[in-house]
Design a protein around this motif. Structure first.
Motif, PDB file in Angstrom:
ATOM      1  N   GLN A 165       1.725  -4.114  -8.382  1.00 50.02           N
ATOM      2  CA  GLN A 165       1.779  -2.760  -7.836  1.00 50.02           C
ATOM      3  C   GLN A 165       0.348  -2.295  -7.628  1.00 50.02           C
ATOM      4  O   GLN A 165      -0.350  -1.921  -8.556  1.00 50.02           O
ATOM      5  N   TYR A 166      -0.078  -2.310  -6.387  1.00 48.53           N
ATOM      6  CA  TYR A 166      -1.488  -2.073  -6.074  1.00 48.53           C
ATOM      7  C   TYR A 166      -1.828  -0.602  -5.883  1.00 48.53           C
ATOM      8  O   TYR A 166      -2.999  -0.230  -5.765  1.00 48.53           O
ATOM      9  N   THR A 167      -0.834   0.260  -5.826  1.00 44.92           N
ATOM     10  CA  THR A 167      -1.090   1.685  -5.685  1.00 44.92           C
ATOM     11  C   THR A 167       0.042   2.488  -6.292  1.00 44.92           C
ATOM     12  O   THR A 167       1.204   2.067  -6.274  1.00 44.92           O
ATOM     13  N   SER A 168      -0.308   3.656  -6.832  1.00 43.22           N
ATOM     14  CA  SER A 168       0.699   4.581  -7.350  1.00 43.22           C
ATOM     15  C   SER A 168       0.973   5.702  -6.363  1.00 43.22           C
ATOM     16  O   SER A 168       1.684   6.655  -6.679  1.00 43.22           O
ATOM     17  N   GLY A 169       0.399   5.592  -5.158  1.00 43.69           N
ATOM     18  CA  GLY A 169       0.647   6.582  -4.132  1.00 43.69           C
ATOM     19  C   GLY A 169      -0.168   6.346  -2.887  1.00 43.69           C
ATOM     20  O   GLY A 169      -1.331   6.735  -2.813  1.00 43.69           O
ATOM     21  N   ALA A 170       0.400   5.693  -1.889  1.00 43.97           N
ATOM     22  CA  ALA A 170      -0.303   5.439  -0.631  1.00 43.97           C
ATOM     23  C   ALA A 170       0.719   5.205   0.471  1.00 43.97           C
ATOM     24  O   ALA A 170       1.884   4.888   0.213  1.00 43.97           O
ATOM     25  N   ARG A 171       0.255   5.353   1.721  1.00 45.91           N
ATOM     26  CA  ARG A 171       1.115   5.109   2.870  1.00 45.91           C
ATOM     27  C   ARG A 171       1.387   3.614   3.022  1.00 45.91           C
ATOM     28  O   ARG A 171       0.575   2.781   2.638  1.00 45.91           O
ATOM     29  N   LEU A 172       2.525   3.328   3.605  1.00 46.08           N
ATOM     30  CA  LEU A 172       2.854   1.955   3.970  1.00 46.08           C
ATOM     31  C   LEU A 172       2.368   1.695   5.387  1.00 46.08           C
ATOM     32  O   LEU A 172       2.299   2.628   6.203  1.00 46.08           O
ATOM     33  N   PRO A 173       2.032   0.451   5.718  1.00 48.53           N
ATOM     34  CA  PRO A 173       1.638   0.166   7.094  1.00 48.53           C
ATOM     35  C   PRO A 173       2.786   0.474   8.050  1.00 48.53           C
ATOM     36  O   PRO A 173       3.891  -0.043   7.890  1.00 48.53           O
ATOM     37  N   ASN A 174       2.527   1.361   8.997  1.00 47.24           N
ATOM     38  CA  ASN A 174       3.546   1.757   9.984  1.00 47.24           C
ATOM     39  C   ASN A 174       4.797   2.321   9.323  1.00 47.24           C
ATOM     40  O   ASN A 174       5.901   2.200   9.859  1.00 47.24           O
ATOM     41  N   GLY A 175       4.612   2.936   8.138  1.00 44.46           N
ATOM     42  CA  GLY A 175       5.757   3.426   7.390  1.00 44.46           C
ATOM     43  C   GLY A 175       5.997   4.911   7.553  1.00 44.46           C
ATOM     44  O   GLY A 175       5.313   5.588   8.331  1.00 44.46           O
ATOM     45  N   PRO A 176       6.991   5.443   6.827  1.00 40.91           N
ATOM     46  CA  PRO A 176       7.272   6.879   6.865  1.00 40.91           C
ATOM     47  C   PRO A 176       6.057   7.687   6.407  1.00 40.91           C
ATOM     48  O   PRO A 176       5.169   7.179   5.725  1.00 40.91           O
ATOM     49  N   HIS A 177       6.033   8.968   6.761  1.00 41.94           N
ATOM     50  CA  HIS A 177       4.924   9.832   6.375  1.00 41.94           C
ATOM     51  C   HIS A 177       5.116  10.292   4.937  1.00 41.94           C
ATOM     52  O   HIS A 177       5.438  11.451   4.660  1.00 41.94           O
ATOM     53  N   ALA A 178       4.934   9.371   4.030  1.00 41.69           N
ATOM     54  CA  ALA A 178       5.077   9.649   2.601  1.00 41.69           C
ATOM     55  C   ALA A 178       4.266   8.621   1.824  1.00 41.69           C
ATOM     56  O   ALA A 178       3.977   7.532   2.335  1.00 41.69           O
ATOM     57  N   ASP A 179       3.892   8.994   0.610  1.00 36.86           N
ATOM     58  CA  ASP A 179       3.176   8.068  -0.267  1.00 36.86           C
ATOM     59  C   ASP A 179       4.176   7.338  -1.157  1.00 36.86           C
ATOM     60  O   ASP A 179       5.144   7.939  -1.629  1.00 36.86           O
ATOM     61  N   TYR A 180       3.913   6.061  -1.389  1.00 39.43           N
ATOM     62  CA  TYR A 180       4.818   5.236  -2.187  1.00 39.43           C
ATOM     63  C   TYR A 180       4.064   4.476  -3.266  1.00 39.43           C
ATOM     64  O   TYR A 180       2.885   4.155  -3.108  1.00 39.43           O
ATOM     65  N   ARG A 181       4.789   4.179  -4.350  1.00 42.44           N
ATOM     66  CA  ARG A 181       4.294   3.208  -5.329  1.00 42.44           C
ATOM     67  C   ARG A 181       4.613   1.839  -4.741  1.00 42.44           C
ATOM     68  O   ARG A 181       5.741   1.366  -4.847  1.00 42.44           O
ATOM     69  N   ALA A 182       3.642   1.254  -4.117  1.00 41.74           N
ATOM     70  CA  ALA A 182       3.881   0.025  -3.359  1.00 41.74           C
ATOM     71  C   ALA A 182       3.420  -1.193  -4.150  1.00 41.74           C
ATOM     72  O   ALA A 182       2.472  -1.132  -4.935  1.00 41.74           O
ATOM     73  N   ALA A 183       4.096  -2.312  -3.928  1.00 43.75           N
ATOM     74  CA  ALA A 183       3.797  -3.551  -4.650  1.00 43.75           C
ATOM     75  C   ALA A 183       3.997  -4.741  -3.733  1.00 43.75           C
ATOM     76  O   ALA A 183       4.740  -4.659  -2.744  1.00 43.75           O
ATOM     77  N   VAL A 184       3.356  -5.829  -4.081  1.00 42.60           N
ATOM     78  CA  VAL A 184       3.576  -7.091  -3.379  1.00 42.60           C
ATOM     79  C   VAL A 184       3.988  -8.148  -4.394  1.00 42.60           C
ATOM     80  O   VAL A 184       3.629  -8.083  -5.571  1.00 42.60           O
ATOM     81  N   PHE A 185       4.768  -9.113  -3.907  1.00 44.09           N
ATOM     82  CA  PHE A 185       5.125 -10.261  -4.728  1.00 44.09           C
ATOM     83  C   PHE A 185       3.975 -11.248  -4.664  1.00 44.09           C
ATOM     84  O   PHE A 185       3.439 -11.524  -3.583  1.00 44.09           O
ATOM     85  N   MET A 186       3.601 -11.794  -5.827  1.00 48.99           N
ATOM     86  CA  MET A 186       2.442 -12.690  -5.891  1.00 48.99           C
ATOM     87  C   MET A 186       2.854 -14.129  -5.587  1.00 48.99           C
ATOM     88  O   MET A 186       2.651 -15.050  -6.390  1.00 48.99           O
ATOM     89  N   GLY A 187       3.431 -14.323  -4.441  1.00 50.42           N
ATOM     90  CA  GLY A 187       3.875 -15.652  -4.040  1.00 50.42           C
ATOM     91  C   GLY A 187       4.441 -15.601  -2.639  1.00 50.42           C
ATOM     92  O   GLY A 187       4.418 -14.555  -1.974  1.00 50.42           O
ATOM     93  N   ASP A 188       4.977 -16.703  -2.173  1.00 49.67           N
ATOM     94  CA  ASP A 188       5.524 -16.728  -0.817  1.00 49.67           C
ATOM     95  C   ASP A 188       6.997 -16.308  -0.825  1.00 49.67           C
ATOM     96  O   ASP A 188       7.584 -16.042  -1.876  1.00 49.67           O
ATOM     97  N   ARG A 189       7.594 -16.260   0.344  1.00 53.91           N
ATOM     98  CA  ARG A 189       8.981 -15.802   0.458  1.00 53.91           C
ATOM     99  C   ARG A 189       9.963 -16.756  -0.217  1.00 53.91           C
ATOM    100  O   ARG A 189      10.967 -16.316  -0.781  1.00 53.91           O
TER     101      ARG A 189
END
Length: 245
Positions: A209-233
């Motif tokens: 979880q790289y942020t506790s409040g930021a926009r998503l790329p091309n996402g809704p106009h809101a801040d999110y707790r966003a995360a990435v999976f540390m691996g491939d699909r």
């Protein structure tokens, strides 16, 4: 008389300079405010292609089709906290997310004030079979000034994990800051971790979880707790509905 005119002119120029500098400062602060709320700190999508968000009732009811259009692949929904709290938007968000083709995880916020038995009973009672297809999340944080001892926390958390796994036979996911995850590293050491940090974790697996409040790329106009999976699909898909005895 002449000296008064020179003084008045000098005062006027100083006043104008101050107004100019104040205007520049206001514009700069405004630009910084806009940048802060529109920034996109998403880690490199080539390295971390699987993007997701962590939601609770403060985020309101979500448009999951819009999230999917923003290249979000998974959502983690807060279900319960402690032995009495149930997220107001859980059922609505879960039902709507289920129709969006997003991978769904749910999580419980662990409390230091109530027993793991009471928390497990609250979790299973409120969630029922709506556990999604990802590992069941258990969110940990040092929310009091007096931190519990590592031994106490490890014992209490392991009891909760055991009770939840006995009920659902599903893998768990421990979530929190690097420091608290280190304190519970002996709890189900094979389970994935969700690291909350603005810096890249030292681990190469699990979630970041790289942020506790930021926009998503091309996402809704809101801040999110966003995360990435540390691996491939492919590795991400293997997490789906992992069974434990």
């Amino acid at each position: 008389m002449r000296s008064r005119v020179i003084y008045a002119d000098t005062y006027r120029k100083r006043h104008q300079r101050r107004l100019f500098l104040l205007a520049v400062l206001i514009i700069a602060l405004g630009a910084l405010f806009v940048w802060w709320h529109q920034r996109n700190p998403r880690p490199d999508p080539q390295t971390y292609p699987v993007l997701g968000v962590r939601l609770d009732q403060t985020d309101g009811v979500q448009d999951f089709d819009s999230l999917r259009s923003s290249k979000v692949s998974f959502v983690y929904l807060k279900a319960t906290e402690g032995s009495s709290y149930f997220d107001d938007n859980f059922n609505t968000n879960f039902n709507q997310a289920a129709g969006s083709r997003l991978s769904i995880g749910i999580y419980h916020v662990f409390s230091f004030e109530t027993t793991p038995q009471a928390q497990a009973a609250q979790f299973t009672r409120q969630v029922g079979q709506n556990i999604g297809d990802l590992p069941i999340g258990i969110y940990l944080s040092y929310y009091t000034e007096k931190k519990p001892s590592t031994q106490w926390l490890t014992t209490q958390l392991q009891t909760f994990v055991t009770l939840v796994q006995q009920h659902y036979h599903r893998q768990v996911l421990l979530m929190g800051s690097p420091s608290i995850l280190k304190a519970v590293q002996k709890v189900d050491s094979q389970a994935p971790r969700w690291v909350v940090s603005d810096k890249k974790p030292t681990t190469s697996s699990g979630f970041w979880q790289y942020t506790s409040g930021a926009r998503l790329p091309n996402g809704p106009h809101a801040d999110y707790r966003a995360a990435v999976f540390m691996g491939d699909r492919a590795a991400f898909l293997k997490l789906s509905q992992q069974i434990v005895n």
